[in-house]
Design a protein around this motif. Structure first.
Motif, mmCIF file in Angstrom:
data_model
loop_
_atom_site.group_PDB
_atom_site.id
_atom_site.type_symbol
_atom_site.label_atom_id
_atom_site.label_comp_id
_atom_site.label_asym_id
_atom_site.label_seq_id
_atom_site.Cartn_x
_atom_site.Cartn_y
_atom_site.Cartn_z
ATOM 1 N N ARG A 137 -0.402 3.503 -4.962
ATOM 2 C CA ARG A 137 -0.147 4.347 -6.054
ATOM 3 C C ARG A 137 1.098 3.819 -6.920
ATOM 4 N NH1 ARG A 137 3.909 7.977 -4.610
ATOM 5 N NH2 ARG A 137 3.823 8.633 -2.448
ATOM 6 N N ALA A 142 0.152 0.829 -8.324
ATOM 7 C CA ALA A 142 -0.685 0.993 -9.754
ATOM 8 C C ALA A 142 0.417 1.563 -10.890
ATOM 9 C CB ALA A 142 -1.705 2.023 -9.307
ATOM 10 N N ALA A 143 1.110 2.305 -10.620
ATOM 11 C CA ALA A 143 2.140 3.030 -11.587
ATOM 12 C C ALA A 143 2.977 2.056 -12.334
ATOM 13 C CB ALA A 143 2.822 4.229 -10.945
ATOM 14 N N ASP A 199 2.002 -1.037 -12.326
ATOM 15 C CA ASP A 199 1.143 -2.084 -13.210
ATOM 16 C C ASP A 199 0.852 -1.284 -14.580
ATOM 17 O OD1 ASP A 199 1.073 -3.735 -11.166
ATOM 18 O OD2 ASP A 199 -0.783 -3.296 -10.483
ATOM 19 N N ALA A 200 0.704 -0.136 -14.644
ATOM 20 C CA ALA A 200 0.469 0.617 -15.769
ATOM 21 C C ALA A 200 1.668 0.731 -16.758
ATOM 22 C CB ALA A 200 -0.128 2.116 -15.485
ATOM 23 N N ALA A 201 2.760 0.723 -16.221
ATOM 24 C CA ALA A 201 3.749 0.615 -17.025
ATOM 25 C C ALA A 201 4.245 -0.748 -17.597
ATOM 26 C CB ALA A 201 4.906 1.385 -16.161
ATOM 27 N N ASP A 221 2.017 -3.208 -17.936
ATOM 28 C CA ASP A 221 1.007 -3.526 -19.086
ATOM 29 C C ASP A 221 1.258 -2.897 -20.342
ATOM 30 O OD1 ASP A 221 -0.260 -5.188 -17.080
ATOM 31 O OD2 ASP A 221 -1.804 -3.610 -16.339
ATOM 32 N N ALA A 222 1.650 -1.853 -20.343
ATOM 33 C CA ALA A 222 2.076 -0.971 -21.573
ATOM 34 C C ALA A 222 3.101 -1.608 -22.325
ATOM 35 C CB ALA A 222 2.448 0.388 -21.195
#
Length: 117
Positions: free
Chosen positions: A105, A108-109, A111-113, A115-116
């Protein structure tokens, strides 16, 4: 050529990372688990890498990658010559090694940040 400062700049942006100096090696770790290490002379970087894949990695580019020292062979670990990689490859190696030691997790967090941006 990648420097210790380049590695530090990437590693210290990764959540939960702390830097330590152990027997003249700069170590980057999460909760005591080391995922990247820079040799005292700053020519080699060790990093987390699956044991079952490392022989193939080293064989594919022996001028770049080295097996771990015998005392580290029991770990998921391999080494790279810092002069043989660029910043993009170093970032990929360090981030992938970090992913091996953090909860899914957290990765994943990140990666999300990332990628943004």
């Amino acid at each position: 050529m990648v420097t210790a400062d380049d590695v530090r700049r990437v590693a210290l942006t990764l959540p939960r990372t702390e830097e330590a100096l152990v027997r003249d090696y700069v170590k980057f770790r999460v909760r005591g688990i080391v995922y990247a290490s820079i040799s005292p002379d700053e020519t080699l970087m060790g990093f987390g890498f699956p044991k079952e894949e490392r022989a193939a990695l080293v064989a594919s580019e022996p001028e770049k990658f080295l097996m771990p020292v015998p005392s580290d062979e029991r770990y998921n670990w391999v080494r790279v010559r810092m002069a043989a990689i660029d910043e993009a490859e170093m970032r990929e190696l360090v981030v992938d090694a970090w992913r091996m030691v953090v909860p899914k997790r957290v990765a994943a967090a990140y990666d999300a940040a990332y990628d943004a941006t």
